[in-house]
Design a protein around this motif. Sequence first.
Motif, PDB file in Angstrom:
ATOM      1  N   GLU A 126       0.833  -1.201   0.000  1.00  0.00           N
ATOM      2  CA  GLU A 126       0.000   0.000   0.000  1.00  0.00           C
ATOM      3  C   GLU A 126       0.875   1.262   0.000  1.00  0.00           C
ATOM      4  O   GLU A 126       0.591   2.228  -0.705  1.00  0.00           O
ATOM      5  CB  GLU A 126      -0.915  -0.009   1.234  1.00  0.00           C
ATOM      6  CG  GLU A 126      -1.818   1.180   1.356  1.00  0.00           C
ATOM      7  CD  GLU A 126      -2.615   1.164   2.651  1.00  0.00           C
ATOM      8  OE1 GLU A 126      -3.218   2.205   2.959  1.00  0.00           O
ATOM      9  OE2 GLU A 126      -2.629   0.139   3.355  1.00  0.00           O
ATOM     10  N   LEU A 127       1.950   1.229   0.800  1.00  0.00           N
ATOM     11  CA  LEU A 127       2.871   2.360   0.845  1.00  0.00           C
ATOM     12  C   LEU A 127       3.520   2.592  -0.515  1.00  0.00           C
ATOM     13  O   LEU A 127       3.623   3.726  -0.983  1.00  0.00           O
ATOM     14  CB  LEU A 127       3.944   2.134   1.911  1.00  0.00           C
ATOM     15  CG  LEU A 127       5.066   3.162   1.981  1.00  0.00           C
ATOM     16  CD1 LEU A 127       4.514   4.527   2.388  1.00  0.00           C
ATOM     17  CD2 LEU A 127       6.141   2.702   2.954  1.00  0.00           C
ATOM     18  N   ALA A 128       3.946   1.523  -1.168  1.00  0.00           N
ATOM     19  CA  ALA A 128       4.572   1.654  -2.493  1.00  0.00           C
ATOM     20  C   ALA A 128       3.597   2.267  -3.494  1.00  0.00           C
ATOM     21  O   ALA A 128       3.976   3.147  -4.274  1.00  0.00           O
ATOM     22  CB  ALA A 128       5.060   0.297  -2.988  1.00  0.00           C
ATOM     23  N   ASP A 129       2.341   1.840  -3.455  1.00  0.00           N
ATOM     24  CA  ASP A 129       1.348   2.397  -4.373  1.00  0.00           C
ATOM     25  C   ASP A 129       1.113   3.883  -4.103  1.00  0.00           C
ATOM     26  O   ASP A 129       1.061   4.695  -5.029  1.00  0.00           O
ATOM     27  CB  ASP A 129       0.023   1.632  -4.256  1.00  0.00           C
ATOM     28  CG  ASP A 129       0.121   0.206  -4.776  1.00  0.00           C
ATOM     29  OD1 ASP A 129       1.064  -0.082  -5.543  1.00  0.00           O
ATOM     30  OD2 ASP A 129      -0.731  -0.615  -4.404  1.00  0.00           O
ATOM     31  N   LYS A 130       0.989   4.252  -2.830  1.00  0.00           N
ATOM     32  CA  LYS A 130       0.754   5.657  -2.480  1.00  0.00           C
ATOM     33  C   LYS A 130       1.951   6.518  -2.849  1.00  0.00           C
ATOM     34  O   LYS A 130       1.784   7.622  -3.385  1.00  0.00           O
ATOM     35  CB  LYS A 130       0.454   5.790  -0.989  1.00  0.00           C
ATOM     36  CG  LYS A 130      -0.932   5.320  -0.628  1.00  0.00           C
ATOM     37  CD  LYS A 130      -1.228   5.525   0.829  1.00  0.00           C
ATOM     38  CE  LYS A 130      -2.618   4.983   1.144  1.00  0.00           C
ATOM     39  NZ  LYS A 130      -2.988   5.185   2.522  1.00  0.00           N
ATOM     40  N   LEU A 131       3.156   6.037  -2.577  1.00  0.00           N
ATOM     41  CA  LEU A 131       4.350   6.801  -2.926  1.00  0.00           C
ATOM     42  C   LEU A 131       4.472   6.973  -4.433  1.00  0.00           C
ATOM     43  O   LEU A 131       4.836   8.051  -4.912  1.00  0.00           O
ATOM     44  CB  LEU A 131       5.603   6.144  -2.358  1.00  0.00           C
ATOM     45  CG  LEU A 131       5.884   6.382  -0.882  1.00  0.00           C
ATOM     46  CD1 LEU A 131       7.057   5.538  -0.422  1.00  0.00           C
ATOM     47  CD2 LEU A 131       6.160   7.858  -0.631  1.00  0.00           C
ATOM     48  N   GLN A 132       4.171   5.924  -5.172  1.00  0.00           N
ATOM     49  CA  GLN A 132       4.249   6.014  -6.626  1.00  0.00           C
ATOM     50  C   GLN A 132       3.273   7.073  -7.146  1.00  0.00           C
ATOM     51  O   GLN A 132       3.627   7.897  -7.984  1.00  0.00           O
ATOM     52  CB  GLN A 132       3.953   4.660  -7.255  1.00  0.00           C
ATOM     53  CG  GLN A 132       4.129   4.629  -8.748  1.00  0.00           C
ATOM     54  CD  GLN A 132       3.966   3.229  -9.307  1.00  0.00           C
ATOM     55  OE1 GLN A 132       3.456   2.342  -8.634  1.00  0.00           O
ATOM     56  NE2 GLN A 132       4.409   3.030 -10.523  1.00  0.00           N
ATOM     57  N   ASP A 133       2.048   7.076  -6.630  1.00  0.00           N
ATOM     58  CA  ASP A 133       1.063   8.067  -7.060  1.00  0.00           C
ATOM     59  C   ASP A 133       1.482   9.477  -6.669  1.00  0.00           C
ATOM     60  O   ASP A 133       1.380  10.415  -7.472  1.00  0.00           O
ATOM     61  CB  ASP A 133      -0.307   7.750  -6.458  1.00  0.00           C
ATOM     62  CG  ASP A 133      -0.903   6.462  -7.008  1.00  0.00           C
ATOM     63  OD1 ASP A 133      -0.433   5.983  -8.061  1.00  0.00           O
ATOM     64  OD2 ASP A 133      -1.832   5.928  -6.365  1.00  0.00           O
ATOM     65  N   LEU A 134       1.978   9.653  -5.428  1.00  0.00           N
ATOM     66  CA  LEU A 134       2.370  10.980  -4.971  1.00  0.00           C
ATOM     67  C   LEU A 134       3.587  11.514  -5.738  1.00  0.00           C
ATOM     68  O   LEU A 134       3.635  12.695  -6.090  1.00  0.00           O
ATOM     69  CB  LEU A 134       2.671  10.960  -3.467  1.00  0.00           C
ATOM     70  CG  LEU A 134       1.468  10.827  -2.545  1.00  0.00           C
ATOM     71  CD1 LEU A 134       1.910  10.592  -1.117  1.00  0.00           C
ATOM     72  CD2 LEU A 134       0.591  12.064  -2.650  1.00  0.00           C
ATOM     73  N   LEU A 135       4.552  10.629  -5.995  1.00  0.00           N
ATOM     74  CA  LEU A 135       5.735  11.066  -6.754  1.00  0.00           C
ATOM     75  C   LEU A 135       5.395  11.425  -8.193  1.00  0.00           C
ATOM     76  O   LEU A 135       5.901  12.388  -8.748  1.00  0.00           O
ATOM     77  CB  LEU A 135       6.818   9.989  -6.713  1.00  0.00           C
ATOM     78  CG  LEU A 135       7.549   9.820  -5.390  1.00  0.00           C
ATOM     79  CD1 LEU A 135       8.411   8.573  -5.412  1.00  0.00           C
ATOM     80  CD2 LEU A 135       8.366  11.040  -5.076  1.00  0.00           C
ATOM     81  N   ALA A 136       4.503  10.653  -8.795  1.00  0.00           N
ATOM     82  CA  ALA A 136       4.084  10.954 -10.170  1.00  0.00           C
ATOM     83  C   ALA A 136       3.348  12.291 -10.217  1.00  0.00           C
ATOM     84  O   ALA A 136       3.574  13.099 -11.128  1.00  0.00           O
ATOM     85  CB  ALA A 136       3.196   9.841 -10.709  1.00  0.00           C
ATOM     86  N   ALA A 137       2.503  12.551  -9.232  1.00  0.00           N
ATOM     87  CA  ALA A 137       1.770  13.815  -9.207  1.00  0.00           C
ATOM     88  C   ALA A 137       2.702  15.001  -8.933  1.00  0.00           C
ATOM     89  O   ALA A 137       2.554  16.071  -9.525  1.00  0.00           O
ATOM     90  CB  ALA A 137       0.666  13.762  -8.153  1.00  0.00           C
ATOM     91  N   ALA A 138       3.668  14.798  -8.034  1.00  0.00           N
ATOM     92  CA  ALA A 138       4.562  15.908  -7.660  1.00  0.00           C
ATOM     93  C   ALA A 138       5.537  16.265  -8.777  1.00  0.00           C
ATOM     94  O   ALA A 138       5.888  17.417  -8.949  1.00  0.00           O
ATOM     95  CB  ALA A 138       5.340  15.539  -6.404  1.00  0.00           C
ATOM     96  N   SER A 139       5.962  15.289  -9.539  1.00  0.00           N
ATOM     97  CA  SER A 139       6.943  15.568 -10.583  1.00  0.00           C
ATOM     98  C   SER A 139       6.307  15.850 -11.929  1.00  0.00           C
ATOM     99  O   SER A 139       6.998  16.126 -12.901  1.00  0.00           O
ATOM    100  CB  SER A 139       7.919  14.404 -10.707  1.00  0.00           C
ATOM    101  OG  SER A 139       7.233  13.241 -11.152  1.00  0.00           O
ATOM    102  N   GLY A 140       4.983  15.743 -12.017  1.00  0.00           N
ATOM    103  CA  GLY A 140       4.302  16.014 -13.278  1.00  0.00           C
ATOM    104  C   GLY A 140       4.305  14.845 -14.240  1.00  0.00           C
ATOM    105  O   GLY A 140       3.963  15.008 -15.403  1.00  0.00           O
TER     106      GLY A 140
END
Length: 164
Positions: A147-161
Amino acid sequence: MIEVVPSMPDGHGAQLKLRPPRALTAHQFLALFAALAGAMWLVAMLGWWAGNVFAPAFALLDSVIVAAALRWLWRSGERGEEITVGPDVVEVVLLEARRTAPVGTVFRAHPYWVRLCVEKGGERISLASSGRQVEVGAFLGPAERRELADKLQDLLAAASGRNR
């Protein structure tokens, strides 16, 4: 336990607060110690009544050791990590066991350059950038790490565009 807190009022970025899972509350830990100490002292008193004069001293020593072990176990459950993912920074802060005071920032980088590394089928999750790497969520269970990996992946993708 993973708690997601929005970090910016405009909706960009978030903060993940990670805590180890706990099976018992503080009251239940105290009840566990009382049950263990009570059983030790009951056996020690029976031993003393049968003629073993050292049984109460051993029960006292054993009670102190069990109390110290349970206290250490409870304190180890108070550690944690805070991962902040924003449009300008990804930051990992370790929290110490005493009142969740921050130990310090162990990782800080721009989100565009941060790589999420998931190794061994989700057993190890780390963030890497510019030759630095930090493992996150090591104390979480396998399902929580995924779950953490999925959330981090989504947050990093959103933050970096990268999610556009």
